[in-house]
Design an enzyme around this catalytic site. Sequence first.
Site, PDB file in Angstrom:
ATOM      1  N   ALA A 127      10.847 -35.644 -11.266  1.00  0.00           N
ATOM      2  CA  ALA A 127      10.779 -35.894 -12.710  1.00  0.00           C
ATOM      3  C   ALA A 127      10.803 -37.399 -12.901  1.00  0.00           C
ATOM      4  O   ALA A 127      11.616 -38.099 -12.280  1.00  0.00           O
ATOM      5  CB  ALA A 127      11.975 -35.257 -13.406  1.00  0.00           C
ATOM      6  N   GLU A 186       0.838  -1.208   0.000  1.00  0.00           N
ATOM      7  CA  GLU A 186       0.000   0.000   0.000  1.00  0.00           C
ATOM      8  C   GLU A 186       0.871   1.256   0.000  1.00  0.00           C
ATOM      9  O   GLU A 186       0.572   2.245  -0.683  1.00  0.00           O
ATOM     10  CB  GLU A 186      -0.895   0.037   1.252  1.00  0.00           C
ATOM     11  N   TRP A 215      19.973 -36.918 -15.751  1.00  0.00           N
ATOM     12  CA  TRP A 215      18.853 -35.994 -15.958  1.00  0.00           C
ATOM     13  C   TRP A 215      17.714 -36.634 -16.720  1.00  0.00           C
ATOM     14  O   TRP A 215      17.911 -37.163 -17.803  1.00  0.00           O
ATOM     15  CB  TRP A 215      19.323 -34.729 -16.686  1.00  0.00           C
TER      16      TRP A 215
END
Length: 315
Positions: free
Chosen positions: A150, A46, A169
């Site tokens: 992953a 603000e 990877w």
Amino acid sequence: MQRCIELGKKTLGLTYPNPNVGALIFYDGKIIGEGYTSKIGGNHAEINAINSVREKTLLKNSYLFVTMEPCVHHGKTPPCTDKIIENQFKGVYIGCTDPNKLVCGKGIRKLNENKIIVEKNILKKECENHHRRFITFHTKKRPYIILKWAESQDGYISTEQKDNKRPFWISNKYSRQLVHKWRCEEHGIIIGSKTYTSDTPKLDGRYWNKNSNKKFIISNNQIISEPFIQINYEKKSIIKSVIDFLFKKNIQSVIVEGGLKTLDTFIDSGFWDEARIFKSITELKKGTKAPSIIGSLLLQKQIDNDQLSIIKNIQ
Ligand code: AOF
Ligand code: ZN
């Protein structure tokens, strides 16, 4: 309010333990000022929005929009409500209330008492979602927990490789960069000690920026950070001890990056909020099977040839 959320996102990950609030000032059909929470210890949204307005005399006929209720307490900065009252704003539109017990409805009450019109719950769900880390921390007394892994097309999270070629990877380079962005957004990163010793991950955000978030390594009998800290698992489950420890350390969110045992322990405990899973096109044929998880699918999208799914815990 949608614009306020966009503004708040600009400092996601940089304001802890403060929430990344977004605010704007509306006058005669136009946005005349914008602001968002400054980095740690700085101005609230603000105040930045008010400071951005060139013609300060317009403020008394303006409306303030803000993703979270303005504060009333003297913390690192003076109360935002005082500034709003002092500038005689006509009204304040608020996304959600501030769950911090120092504020928690008092901001709205103070504005009302000072004859400022208050409209609350504007895009409430979206604002609560934007502030989900801060809200979870204050209402559930634990950090917001994101699980990430992953997996290969055939559902493995790692190969059986034990040589120094680790880590292997699975996801592509774009997904890896996205993970670095995520690391910069959360307050802490957790991994298991086995992953820590076998992969020696840097756990930083070097493919995004150098935001230094806190790192925690969980091993059988201790949570390791800087400095190493013993935690007592005796009476509680491991995860309960870990989240109590993180709550005491004021950690508002964590991303849990594996390995399997660590992810499974979080999933079994039910203490998780989101899972972000990459599925690659690579087949591994053998290795460590990925965790299985049940939740509601929030989002699915392609990151080049990886598919990213974001799952929300609905327990
Ligand atoms: C607002 N606007 O932009 C933010 C708020 O120690 P301080 O003074 O920075 O106060 C921190 C508390 O203020 C924080 O826990 C939350 O309740 C509120 N954050 N309030 O009016 C803002 N970031
Ligand atoms: Zn404030």
